[in-house]
Design a protein around this motif. Structure first.
Motif, PDB file in Angstrom:
ATOM      1  N   LEU A 183       0.833  -1.203   0.000  1.00  0.00           N
ATOM      2  CA  LEU A 183       0.000   0.000   0.000  1.00  0.00           C
ATOM      3  C   LEU A 183       0.870   1.257   0.000  1.00  0.00           C
ATOM      4  CD1 LEU A 183      -2.830   1.327   0.316  1.00  0.00           C
ATOM      5  CD2 LEU A 183      -2.442   1.227   2.773  1.00  0.00           C
ATOM      6  N   TYR A 184       1.947   1.240   0.745  1.00  0.00           N
ATOM      7  CA  TYR A 184       2.835   2.403   0.807  1.00  0.00           C
ATOM      8  C   TYR A 184       3.453   2.686  -0.561  1.00  0.00           C
ATOM      9  CZ  TYR A 184       6.567   5.481   2.325  1.00  0.00           C
ATOM     10  OH  TYR A 184       7.411   6.551   2.472  1.00  0.00           O
ATOM     11  N   LEU A 209       2.303   1.716  -3.479  1.00  0.00           N
ATOM     12  CA  LEU A 209       1.231   2.107  -4.400  1.00  0.00           C
ATOM     13  C   LEU A 209       0.870   3.580  -4.202  1.00  0.00           C
ATOM     14  CD1 LEU A 209      -0.833   1.063  -6.523  1.00  0.00           C
ATOM     15  CD2 LEU A 209      -2.383   0.701  -4.616  1.00  0.00           C
ATOM     16  N   LEU A 210       0.739   4.000  -2.941  1.00  0.00           N
ATOM     17  CA  LEU A 210       0.437   5.413  -2.661  1.00  0.00           C
ATOM     18  C   LEU A 210       1.575   6.334  -3.102  1.00  0.00           C
ATOM     19  CD1 LEU A 210      -1.288   5.371   0.845  1.00  0.00           C
ATOM     20  CD2 LEU A 210      -2.298   5.960  -1.348  1.00  0.00           C
ATOM     21  N   THR A 211       2.804   5.895  -2.936  1.00  0.00           N
ATOM     22  CA  THR A 211       3.945   6.714  -3.357  1.00  0.00           C
ATOM     23  C   THR A 211       3.958   6.885  -4.872  1.00  0.00           C
ATOM     24  OG1 THR A 211       5.210   5.938  -1.465  1.00  0.00           O
ATOM     25  CG2 THR A 211       6.452   6.937  -3.261  1.00  0.00           C
ATOM     26  N   THR A 212       3.693   5.825  -5.606  1.00  0.00           N
ATOM     27  CA  THR A 212       3.639   5.911  -7.066  1.00  0.00           C
ATOM     28  C   THR A 212       2.508   6.822  -7.521  1.00  0.00           C
ATOM     29  OG1 THR A 212       4.496   3.660  -7.182  1.00  0.00           O
ATOM     30  CG2 THR A 212       3.482   4.545  -9.173  1.00  0.00           C
ATOM     31  N   LEU A 213       1.349   6.682  -6.907  1.00  0.00           N
ATOM     32  CA  LEU A 213       0.219   7.548  -7.242  1.00  0.00           C
ATOM     33  C   LEU A 213       0.530   9.000  -6.893  1.00  0.00           C
ATOM     34  CD1 LEU A 213      -2.740   7.620  -8.222  1.00  0.00           C
ATOM     35  CD2 LEU A 213      -3.406   7.386  -5.835  1.00  0.00           C
ATOM     36  N   TYR A 214       1.216   9.226  -5.785  1.00  0.00           N
ATOM     37  CA  TYR A 214       1.558  10.576  -5.345  1.00  0.00           C
ATOM     38  C   TYR A 214       2.526  11.250  -6.320  1.00  0.00           C
ATOM     39  CZ  TYR A 214       2.828  14.306  -2.119  1.00  0.00           C
ATOM     40  OH  TYR A 214       3.039  15.530  -1.539  1.00  0.00           O
ATOM     41  N   GLY A 264      -2.787  13.387  -0.366  1.00  0.00           N
ATOM     42  CA  GLY A 264      -1.793  12.339  -0.578  1.00  0.00           C
ATOM     43  C   GLY A 264      -0.619  12.480   0.367  1.00  0.00           C
ATOM     44  N   GLY A 324      -1.843  11.261   3.687  1.00  0.00           N
ATOM     45  CA  GLY A 324      -1.972   9.799   3.681  1.00  0.00           C
ATOM     46  C   GLY A 324      -0.633   9.100   3.744  1.00  0.00           C
ATOM     47  N   LEU A 325       0.354   9.592   3.001  1.00  0.00           N
ATOM     48  CA  LEU A 325       1.687   8.990   3.040  1.00  0.00           C
ATOM     49  C   LEU A 325       2.340   9.162   4.404  1.00  0.00           C
ATOM     50  CD1 LEU A 325       3.244   9.797  -0.437  1.00  0.00           C
ATOM     51  CD2 LEU A 325       2.771   7.564   0.531  1.00  0.00           C
ATOM     52  N   VAL A 328       0.598   6.497   6.665  1.00  0.00           N
ATOM     53  CA  VAL A 328       0.984   5.128   6.337  1.00  0.00           C
ATOM     54  C   VAL A 328       2.468   4.910   6.618  1.00  0.00           C
ATOM     55  CG1 VAL A 328       1.219   3.475   4.443  1.00  0.00           C
ATOM     56  CG2 VAL A 328      -0.856   4.814   4.662  1.00  0.00           C
TER      57      VAL A 328
END
Length: 125
Positions: A3-4, A6-11, A68, A71-72, A75
């Motif tokens: 999840l971390y 995935l969120l970093t890539t999306l960010y 984002g 959220g990062l 997480v």
């Protein structure tokens, strides 16, 4: 952990799109005269037209950027996982003096100096 990442890539994707949307927008003051007060035909805070598609996109991506980051931070606060973190530590080594005898020095090796204040070690019989 997935999840971390995935969120970093999306960010990172949101950051790049926000940068692109901001750079594609048109500036407000077009000429040098407006910088020195030459644009007196405008209102006190400048002429403002309707919000364009790029300005709406910039606002949306700015909100997603801030959420984002929050959220990062939440997480990532837990820290990275470890393979060893779930296992129990090894039992402590026994430190009793009745355990195995100390190793004898090899033939021809210099004698081991004992620290002052401690009696010399007697070899086992």
């Amino acid at each position: 952990m997935v999840l971390y990442y995935l969120l970093t890539t999306l960010y990172v994707f949101v950051c790049l799109v926000l940068l692109l949307v901001i750079l594609l927008q048109q500036g407000k003051g077009g000429d040098i005269a407006s910088a020195f007060g030459g644009g007196s035909s405008q209102t006190a805070f400048g002429a403002r037209g309707g919000a364009t598609l790029l300005s709406k996109l910039a606002a949306v991506f700015a909100v997603v950027f801030m959420l984002g980051a929050l959220g990062l931070a939440i997480v990532g606060q837990r820290g990275p996982g470890s393979i060893v973190s779930g296992s129990a530590p090894p039992p402590p080594q026994p430190t009793s003096s009745t355990g195995t005898p100390p190793a004898r020095p090899q033939a021809g090796a210099p004698p081991v100096q004992q620290p002052t204040g401690t009696p010399p070690v007697q070899p086992p019989k």
